[in-house]
Write a protein that holds these residues in place. Structure first.
Motif, PDB file in Angstrom:
ATOM      1  N   LEU A  93       0.872  -1.154   0.000  1.00  0.00           N
ATOM      2  CA  LEU A  93       0.000   0.000   0.000  1.00  0.00           C
ATOM      3  C   LEU A  93       0.919   1.216   0.000  1.00  0.00           C
ATOM      4  CD1 LEU A  93      -2.834   1.269   0.246  1.00  0.00           C
ATOM      5  CD2 LEU A  93      -2.579   1.082   2.740  1.00  0.00           C
ATOM      6  N   LEU A  94       1.020   1.900  -1.141  1.00  0.00           N
ATOM      7  CA  LEU A  94       1.970   3.003  -1.277  1.00  0.00           C
ATOM      8  C   LEU A  94       1.530   4.238  -0.509  1.00  0.00           C
ATOM      9  CD1 LEU A  94       2.801   2.758  -5.101  1.00  0.00           C
ATOM     10  CD2 LEU A  94       4.167   1.926  -3.175  1.00  0.00           C
ATOM     11  N   ALA A  95       0.226   4.502  -0.502  1.00  0.00           N
ATOM     12  CA  ALA A  95      -0.284   5.683   0.197  1.00  0.00           C
ATOM     13  C   ALA A  95      -1.705   5.404   0.662  1.00  0.00           C
ATOM     14  CB  ALA A  95      -0.251   6.903  -0.712  1.00  0.00           C
ATOM     15  N   HIS A  96      -2.054   5.930   1.837  1.00  0.00           N
ATOM     16  CA  HIS A  96      -3.405   5.769   2.372  1.00  0.00           C
ATOM     17  C   HIS A  96      -3.808   7.080   3.047  1.00  0.00           C
ATOM     18  CE1 HIS A  96      -6.342   3.618   5.336  1.00  0.00           C
ATOM     19  NE2 HIS A  96      -6.967   4.371   4.457  1.00  0.00           N
TER      20      HIS A  96
ATOM     21  N   GLU B 111      -1.119   7.529   5.951  1.00  0.00           N
ATOM     22  CA  GLU B 111      -0.930   6.530   7.004  1.00  0.00           C
ATOM     23  C   GLU B 111       0.342   5.717   6.789  1.00  0.00           C
ATOM     24  OE1 GLU B 111      -2.952   6.403   9.681  1.00  0.00           O
ATOM     25  OE2 GLU B 111      -3.898   8.176   8.777  1.00  0.00           O
ATOM     26  N   THR B 112       0.827   5.618   5.524  1.00  0.00           N
ATOM     27  CA  THR B 112       2.063   4.879   5.268  1.00  0.00           C
ATOM     28  C   THR B 112       3.292   5.741   5.504  1.00  0.00           C
ATOM     29  OG1 THR B 112       2.285   5.474   2.917  1.00  0.00           O
ATOM     30  CG2 THR B 112       0.835   3.609   3.466  1.00  0.00           C
ATOM     31  N   GLY B 113       3.121   7.052   5.552  1.00  0.00           N
ATOM     32  CA  GLY B 113       4.240   7.975   5.738  1.00  0.00           C
ATOM     33  C   GLY B 113       5.006   8.282   4.472  1.00  0.00           C
TER      34      GLY B 113
END
Length: 749
Positions: A513-516, A526-528
């Protein structure tokens, strides 16, 4: 009547001539063909700058003939005005109407060149065209004066150049000759013109270059040439000359042809004086002739067809050229590159004329090329078609053929490449703990060895064990996949004849998940990985349902992260929720984009529809319903993109907009047309989501409850509602039992 003709001529020569211009290309070459008239019948053409037969520069008035060099402007009058004659000076190249080695150059006080043109038929209508150019580098002026003997009337034309590279054609001098134009009392009319580096003024920088002139008789039409076509090459020596008549009352034709190298004159329309002439009787206007004089190979010919009218008048034709086939071989069809699978048959072929022999070679880079001979797998090595049977990897190379003929030199084809396929899987993502699988070409009798790429020198040889299996087969399995297994892998295949080739690198990456962006209150990731910053003010946060907030955008704000360097996501998926009460928003209103230098996209709320717009064009995904949430998922596999709306497949695009220069929520790519509405739960993955995963994301909304039939069972015949329900159960069994003993044969046994 005579007064009328004189008055008409005075008017015509007093009117401005129609001047056409052109400019030089970057190679300093110019093509005058667009400026040269082909109206009527050709009378004569003369290149004013060609050297005389004795090699001395022509002297006219006070001007000296100075040839251009090939390093300066190279102006060519192409046919039908290119009555090209070889220059008698060996040091000069090109042909007579080529200013690369001709042209007058005039400067200082009243330097000029004059030309008296005689031999024109009295009572005929003519057009005079004069071709000239400025000096290529200075601020120059040129002058042109045309004088009609019968009246003494003059037309004067002055041109001014600001150092531009321009060539010109004066095409407007049209007149009808009369007896008063015969000043030499030889039964023919005259006209004259003078060209100077300036006109009636003195200036050291005034300079021009005279190319030449053409006269055409415009009250007659020349015969139309059919074949050989203008300047045609590789014409067979037994060719048939074809033409059509253009005048009524044609009784016969005088057909003139001559070897161009025999010419020692600057007047190609005089070929009837030194060439071969054959008279052909009129038949139906579509005429032909096989020359009685044998044509030579590798020879350029002039030819002209004159129409002989009843009563004896002759209409001269235009001079055309063609070149016959040489005795040395000429390649007419080159071998093509080919790509095949191992153990298949490859063929290369060539075609040519004047060929007596063939020899095929295998090109060796940096070494001596290999002459091929017929054997177990090679055949036709000394014919026009080379065949390689049971192709192996070591056959992958470039091949060419040398053609020989009755005369030197031989002809060599271009190199043609043989590529032997080996499968390369490309980019693959694997979930942590699952097995990553890479496959390559499966060959009978071949051996395999898999490697993990490091730097091309210290690559790791893989062996079967706890981490890998199938390391010496066509299918590699990377077991219990983890971050340490990410990287590139390749296989060296050795075929049954011990010839090897490496596959391309296949990349394995962890599914991530690259970005959330939950969008609870801001653009926190959420992934930073890719946090978003509010632009134009913070969007308003509100509760969408219990335990979940969303953000409202008001056409003046958006969230943005512009990358320092663009990134290519080989595979990716985007999941986003959106809603608006503004059904009709301006065109190209974006609510998500990955703006970059190319191969990018935006998702839009565009004039009543939800749309994709980007690489590959645009695609309408759904209508906008006010205050109704929509869930959009796009999945890109590196070559195409699939779209889902509310968990249901909606369509696809045969393109990949996978170049990410940014991530922006609430705007289009230009950050100008902003979204009015609500956005929630934006996720970006580095892999293509499965249909099941898409449905799970849609069912994040507690009101969604999406159920989709991913793959219908083979015996799903019916269901509780009397239609198939994607289940194989008692309803289907009962339907089968009812129809179990049904027999539709006729007649029944």
């Amino acid at each position: 009547m005579k007064r009328y003709i004189i008055l008409m001529m005075a008017l015509m020569l007093a009117l401005p001539a129609f001047g056409a211009t052109g400019t030089f290309d970057v190679t300093k070459n110019a093509d005058l063909s667009s400026l040269v008239s082909t109206e009527g019948a050709f009378e004569r053409a003369h290149n004013m700058g060609v050297f005389n037969e004795d090699g001395e520069a022509p002297q006219m008035g006070f001007i000296s003939g100075v040839p251009f060099t090939v390093n300066d402007e190279n102006v060519t009058l192409v046919e039908p005005i290119d009555y090209s004659l070889p220059n008698p000076q060996p040091a000069q190249t090109g042909y007579a109407l080529n200013v690369a080695k001709s042209g007058y150059q005039g400067w200082k006080d009243f330097r000029s060149v004059s030309e008296d043109i005689d031999g024109l038929e009295i009572g005929a209508q003519y057009r005079l065209e004069v071709y000239y150019m400025y000096h290529w580098s200075w601020d120059c002026k040129t002058g042109l004066t045309v004088t009609l003997p019968s009246t003494g009337d003059q037309y004067q034309k002055r041109e001014h150049s600001n150092g531009g590279q321009t060539y010109l054609a004066e095409q407007g001098f049209v007149w009808t000759t009369e007896a008063a134009d015969d000043t030499n009392s030889d039964g023919y009319a005259e006209i004259s013109f003078k060209f100077s580096g300036h006109l009636l003024r003195s200036n050291d920088q005034d300079r021009g270059h005279l190319i030449g002139y053409q006269i055409r008789r415009i009250d007659q039409n020349v015969a139309g040439i059919v074949s050989p076509s203008r300047a045609e090459n590789l014409v067979p020596v037994d060719t048939e000359l074809h033409w059509i008549s253009t005048e009524t009352g044609v009784e016969s034709y005088n057909v003139h042809y001559v070897d161009a190298s025999l010419s020692t004159t600057n007047e190609p329309n005089a070929i009837d004086l030194y060439g071969t002439t054959e008279n052909v009787a009129y038949t139906d206007g579509n005429e032909s002739l096989i020359p009685s004089e044998s044509l030579d190979n590798d020879t350029r010919y002039f030819w002209r067809v004159d129409q002989v009218l009843t009563g004896g008048d002759v209409i001269k034709g235009d001079v055309w050229t063609f070149t016959t086939t040489p005795l040395s071989p000429v390649i007419t069809d080159q071998p093509d590159d080919t790509t095949i699978n191992p153990y298949e048959t490859a063929t290369f072929s060539v075609a040519g004329t004047n060929v007596t022999g063939y020899q095929w070679y295998k090109y060796v880079d940096g070494g001596e090329d290999q002459m091929l001979v017929d054997g177990a797998r090679f055949s036709g090595t000394d014919t026009s078609e080379l065949t390689i049977s049971d192709v192996i990897y070591s056959d992958e190379a470039q091949y060419y053929c040398v053609l020989t003929g009755p005369a030197e030199p031989p002809a060599q084809t271009n190199n043609a490449s043989l590529t032997v396929n080996v499968d390369t899987q490309g980019y693959t993502t694997v979930a942590e703990g699952e097995t990553g699988i890479i496959e390559t070409t499966e060959l009978d009798g071949a051996s395999y060895q898999w490697y993990k790429y490091v730097d091309g020198v210290s690559d790791i040889t893989l062996t079967d064990g706890a981490d890998y299996s199938g390391t010496q087969t066509y299918k590699l399995s990377v077991l219990d996949f983890s971050a340490a297994d990410e990287g590139e892998y390749y296989c060296v295949i050795t075929d049954a004849i011990h010839s090897s080739k490496a596959s391309g690198n296949s990349e394995l990456d962890m599914k991530e998940l690259l970005a959330h962006y939950k969008l609870e209150a801001d653009g926190t990731d959420e992934t930073g990985n890719y946090p978003l910053t509010a632009e134009g003010g913070d969007p308003n946060s509100f509760e969408r349902f219990a335990g979940n907030n969303a953000l409202h955008f008001n056409d003046s704000n958006y969230l943005d992260n512009q990358f320092a360097e663009e990134q290519v996501f080989q595979n990716f998926s985007v999941s986003i929720w959106a809603k608006t009460s503004e059904v009709v928003q301006p065109g190209f209103t974006g609510f998500f984009n990955n703006d970059s230098s190319g191969n990018d996209f935006q998702l839009e709320c565009d004039d009543g529809t939800w749309e994709y717009n980007g690489t590959g064009g645009s695609l309408v995904l759904a209508d906008v319903y006010p205050d109704e949430w929509i869930h959009i998922v796009m999945c890109c596999n590196g070559s195409s993109t699939t779209f889902y709306v509310n968990g249901v497949y909606e369509g696809w695009s045969g393109s990949a907009a996978n170049n990410f220069g940014s991530i922006s929520v609430g705007s289009n790519r230009s950050r100008v047309i902003l979204f009015t509405g609500d956005i929630d739960e934006v996720k970006i993955f580095n892999y293509v989501l499965s249909p099941e995963e898409v449905i799970d994301l849609t069912n994040y909304d507690p009101d969604a409850n999406v159920v989709q039939c991913i793959e219908r069972p083979e015996f799903d015949i019916t269901g509780p509602e009397g239609v198939p329900d994607c289940k194989q159960d008692i309803y289907d069994l009962r339907e089968l039992m009812v129809e179990w003993l049904e027999d539709n044969n006729y007649p029944q046994s």
